[in-house]
Motif scaffolding. Structure first.
Motif, PDB file in Angstrom:
ATOM      1  N   ARG A 200     -27.721   9.707 -35.083  1.00 54.76           N
ATOM      2  CA  ARG A 200     -28.176  10.837 -34.251  1.00 54.76           C
ATOM      3  C   ARG A 200     -29.590  10.653 -33.743  1.00 54.76           C
ATOM      4  O   ARG A 200     -29.911  11.062 -32.620  1.00 54.76           O
ATOM      5  CB  ARG A 200     -28.085  12.139 -35.054  1.00 54.76           C
ATOM      6  N   ALA A 225     -19.897   9.140 -31.129  1.00 49.37           N
ATOM      7  CA  ALA A 225     -20.186  10.422 -30.486  1.00 49.37           C
ATOM      8  C   ALA A 225     -21.513  11.008 -30.959  1.00 49.37           C
ATOM      9  O   ALA A 225     -22.071  11.902 -30.296  1.00 49.37           O
ATOM     10  CB  ALA A 225     -19.054  11.407 -30.769  1.00 49.37           C
ATOM     11  N   LYS A 228     -27.147   9.363 -29.018  1.00 48.38           N
ATOM     12  CA  LYS A 228     -27.694  10.004 -27.832  1.00 48.38           C
ATOM     13  C   LYS A 228     -27.101   9.378 -26.575  1.00 48.38           C
ATOM     14  O   LYS A 228     -26.781   8.177 -26.572  1.00 48.38           O
ATOM     15  CB  LYS A 228     -29.217   9.825 -27.782  1.00 48.38           C
ATOM     16  N   PRO A 229     -26.963  10.114 -25.511  1.00 50.25           N
ATOM     17  CA  PRO A 229     -26.489   9.506 -24.259  1.00 50.25           C
ATOM     18  C   PRO A 229     -27.461   8.473 -23.709  1.00 50.25           C
ATOM     19  O   PRO A 229     -27.085   7.657 -22.863  1.00 50.25           O
ATOM     20  CB  PRO A 229     -26.345  10.699 -23.313  1.00 50.25           C
ATOM     21  N   THR A 230     -28.700   8.474 -24.207  1.00 47.95           N
ATOM     22  CA  THR A 230     -29.703   7.491 -23.777  1.00 47.95           C
ATOM     23  C   THR A 230     -29.820   6.322 -24.757  1.00 47.95           C
ATOM     24  O   THR A 230     -30.670   5.444 -24.569  1.00 47.95           O
ATOM     25  CB  THR A 230     -31.080   8.163 -23.657  1.00 47.95           C
ATOM     26  N   ALA A 250     -16.579   4.904 -24.859  1.00 45.04           N
ATOM     27  CA  ALA A 250     -17.941   5.436 -24.749  1.00 45.04           C
ATOM     28  C   ALA A 250     -18.683   4.819 -23.572  1.00 45.04           C
ATOM     29  O   ALA A 250     -19.450   5.501 -22.871  1.00 45.04           O
ATOM     30  CB  ALA A 250     -18.703   5.173 -26.047  1.00 45.04           C
ATOM     31  N   GLU A 253     -17.095   6.134 -20.166  1.00 46.00           N
ATOM     32  CA  GLU A 253     -17.387   7.544 -19.914  1.00 46.00           C
ATOM     33  C   GLU A 253     -18.878   7.842 -19.872  1.00 46.00           C
ATOM     34  O   GLU A 253     -19.272   8.990 -19.677  1.00 46.00           O
ATOM     35  CB  GLU A 253     -16.705   8.396 -20.995  1.00 46.00           C
ATOM     36  N   GLY A 254     -19.707   6.819 -20.052  1.00 47.47           N
ATOM     37  CA  GLY A 254     -21.154   7.012 -19.965  1.00 47.47           C
ATOM     38  C   GLY A 254     -21.731   7.841 -21.084  1.00 47.47           C
ATOM     39  O   GLY A 254     -22.784   8.463 -20.922  1.00 47.47           O
ATOM     40  N   ARG A 255     -21.082   7.834 -22.249  1.00 50.30           N
ATOM     41  CA  ARG A 255     -21.570   8.638 -23.368  1.00 50.30           C
ATOM     42  C   ARG A 255     -22.693   7.956 -24.133  1.00 50.30           C
ATOM     43  O   ARG A 255     -23.357   8.581 -24.954  1.00 50.30           O
ATOM     44  CB  ARG A 255     -20.408   8.990 -24.301  1.00 50.30           C
ATOM     45  N   ILE A 256     -22.907   6.649 -23.881  1.00 49.78           N
ATOM     46  CA  ILE A 256     -24.095   5.955 -24.369  1.00 49.78           C
ATOM     47  C   ILE A 256     -24.662   5.160 -23.193  1.00 49.78           C
ATOM     48  O   ILE A 256     -23.954   4.882 -22.220  1.00 49.78           O
ATOM     49  CB  ILE A 256     -23.797   5.025 -25.557  1.00 49.78           C
ATOM     50  N   ARG A 280     -21.835  -0.953 -18.316  1.00 46.31           N
ATOM     51  CA  ARG A 280     -22.937  -0.732 -19.265  1.00 46.31           C
ATOM     52  C   ARG A 280     -22.902  -1.695 -20.450  1.00 46.31           C
ATOM     53  O   ARG A 280     -23.412  -1.386 -21.522  1.00 46.31           O
ATOM     54  CB  ARG A 280     -22.938   0.722 -19.776  1.00 46.31           C
TER      55      ARG A 280
END
Length: 319
Positions: A200, A225, A228-230, A250, A253-256, A280
Motif C-alpha cells: 500500500r 490491487a 498505488k496507481p502511480t 493490472a 487496465e492501468g491500475r499500476i 506499461r
C-alpha cells in the motif's frame, strides 16, 4: 566412442568461447545448441546420443518422463546449486549423476535497477519516439529521491538493492515471512509490519524471494490491487511469485503505473505470448544472470564437473 556432452540453450553461441573446454581432452566431444527445444520429443531427439548435458538454471525441465527416455545419459550439470525442475529420484533410478555449479557471482542487482530506472524515466517510450520521429518529451519522470522502495525479500540480492536505493535517497522498507527487525536494521531499512502495508505504501516494489510453495502466487489480484496507481513493480526473481494473469490485467487496465519483468512463466516466450505486447511493461529476456563473469563461472565449473565425473570423483552433487 567419445564421451559426448550437450550444452543446451547457448543462445549467444559463446559457451565454448568463454572457457577452455579443450582441457577435457580428445575423448570428450562438446556440442552446443543455440536453439531452444520446446517439447520433450524434441529434447529426446536432440539428446539421445549424449552422455552428459549442461543446462542453464531451470530453463529446461528434466522430469522422469524425459530421463526415462535418455538411457545413454550419465551426467547432468545445472548452473547453480538449487534446481526445482529436475526429478532427482528419476535421475538416481536411471543412473544419472546430477551436479551443480556455484551460484551467480553477480546477482541481478544491476538489472533490477536498470528496469526500475527505465520505468521511472519512461526510457522505452522516449527512446522509441526519438528514433521514430515521435514527440519530443511525452512522459514526466518519477523521482526516486524521497520515494519509498518496498522490497519483498531482504536476502543477498535484496540487501544489495536496498543499499542502492538508500544511496538514491529513497526510504527503503522490506518484508518477508522470516525477516527480523535486527536484520532489517543491519541493512539500514525499516521492516514493514506486513506485506499489505508494504504494498500500500510503496512507490516502487521489487521482488527478491526464492520460489517455494509459500511464495508461489504471493502477489495475486488482491495484492496487486493494494498498489498505488502511480506505483511500479519489478520482478527479477521468479515469474510464479506474481500471478501473471493478474499482472497483465493490472497493466492493461492501468491500475499500476508499470512493471519491469525479467522472468516469465514460459521461457523463451512464445511469439504470441501476451507479455510481448502488454502496455506499461518493460521486459527483458531473463538477462539477470547473463553476464560474462557468470558464464565463465557456470561453464568453467561445468568443465570441472565433467573432469571430476570422468575421474570417478563427482563434485557439487545435487539432489
Amino acid at each position: 566412442m567419445p564421451f559426448r556432452c550437450a550444452v543446451l540453450d547457448d543462445f549467444q553461441n559463446v559457451a565454448t568461447e568463454v572457457v577452455d573446454w579443450s582441457v577435457l581432452g580428445d575423448g570428450v566431444q562438446v556440442v552446443t545448441f543455440t536453439e531452444h527445444a520446446a517439447t520433450e520429443d524434441e529434447l529426446v531427439a536432440a539428446l539421445a546420443g549424449f552422455d552428459c548435458v549442461v543446462t542453464l538454471r531451470e530453463r529446461v525441465a528434466f522430469p522422469a518422463s524425459l530421463l526415462d527416455r535418455l538411457p545413454r545419459l550419465k551426467l547432468l550439470i545445472a548452473s547453480g546449486m538449487r534446481n526445482s525442475v529436475i526429478d532427482y529420484t528419476a535421475a538416481r533410478r536411471n543412473g544419472v549423476t546430477v551436479c551443480g555449479t556455484e551460484s551467480s557471482s553477480t546477482p541481478p542487482v544491476e538489472l533490477t535497477w536498470a528496469l526500475l530506472l527505465g520505468l521511472a524515466r519512461g526510457l522505452v517510450q522516449e527512446t522509441t519516439a526519438l528514433r521514430e520521429g515521435g514527440p519530443w518529451q511525452s512522459t514526466v519522470g518519477a523521482d526516486l529521491h524521497g520515494r519509498r522502495l518496498g522490497l519483498l525479500g531482504l536476502g543477498r540480492t535484496g540487501s544489495l538493492v536496498a543499499r542502492v536505493g538508500l544511496a538514491f535517497g529513497m526510504e527503503v522498507t522490506a518484508w518477508s515471512r522470516n525477516l527480523t527487525p535486527e536484520r532489517a536494521h543491519e541493512v539500514g531499512v525499516r521492516p514493514a509490519a506486513s506485506k499489505e502495508e508494504l504494498l500500500r505504501e510503496s512507490d516502487f516494489v521489487s521482488v527478491h524471494l526464492a520460489l517455494s510453495d509459500r511464495t508461489r502466487g504471493l502477489l495475486g489480484a488482491a495484492e496487486l490491487a493494494l498498489l498505488k496507481p502511480t506505483a511500479f513493480l519489478v520482478n527479477t526473481s521468479r515469474a510464479a511469485i506474481v500471478d501473471q494473469d493478474a499482472l497483465l490485467a493490472a497493466l492493461r487496465e492501468g491500475r499500476i503505473a508499470g512493471a519491469g519483468v525479467d522472468v516469465f512463466d514460459v521461457e523463451p516466450l512464445p511469439h504470441d505470448h501476451p507479455m510481448r505486447t502488454a502496455p506499461r511493461l518493460l521486459a527483458t529476456p531473463h538477462l539477470g544472470y547473463v553476464s560474462r563473469a557468470n558464464y565463465e563461472r557456470y561453464y568453467g565449473q561445468a568443465v570441472d564437473g565433467i573432469r571430476a565425473f570422468l575421474a570417478g570423483e563427482p563434485v557439487r552433487l545435487l539432489g
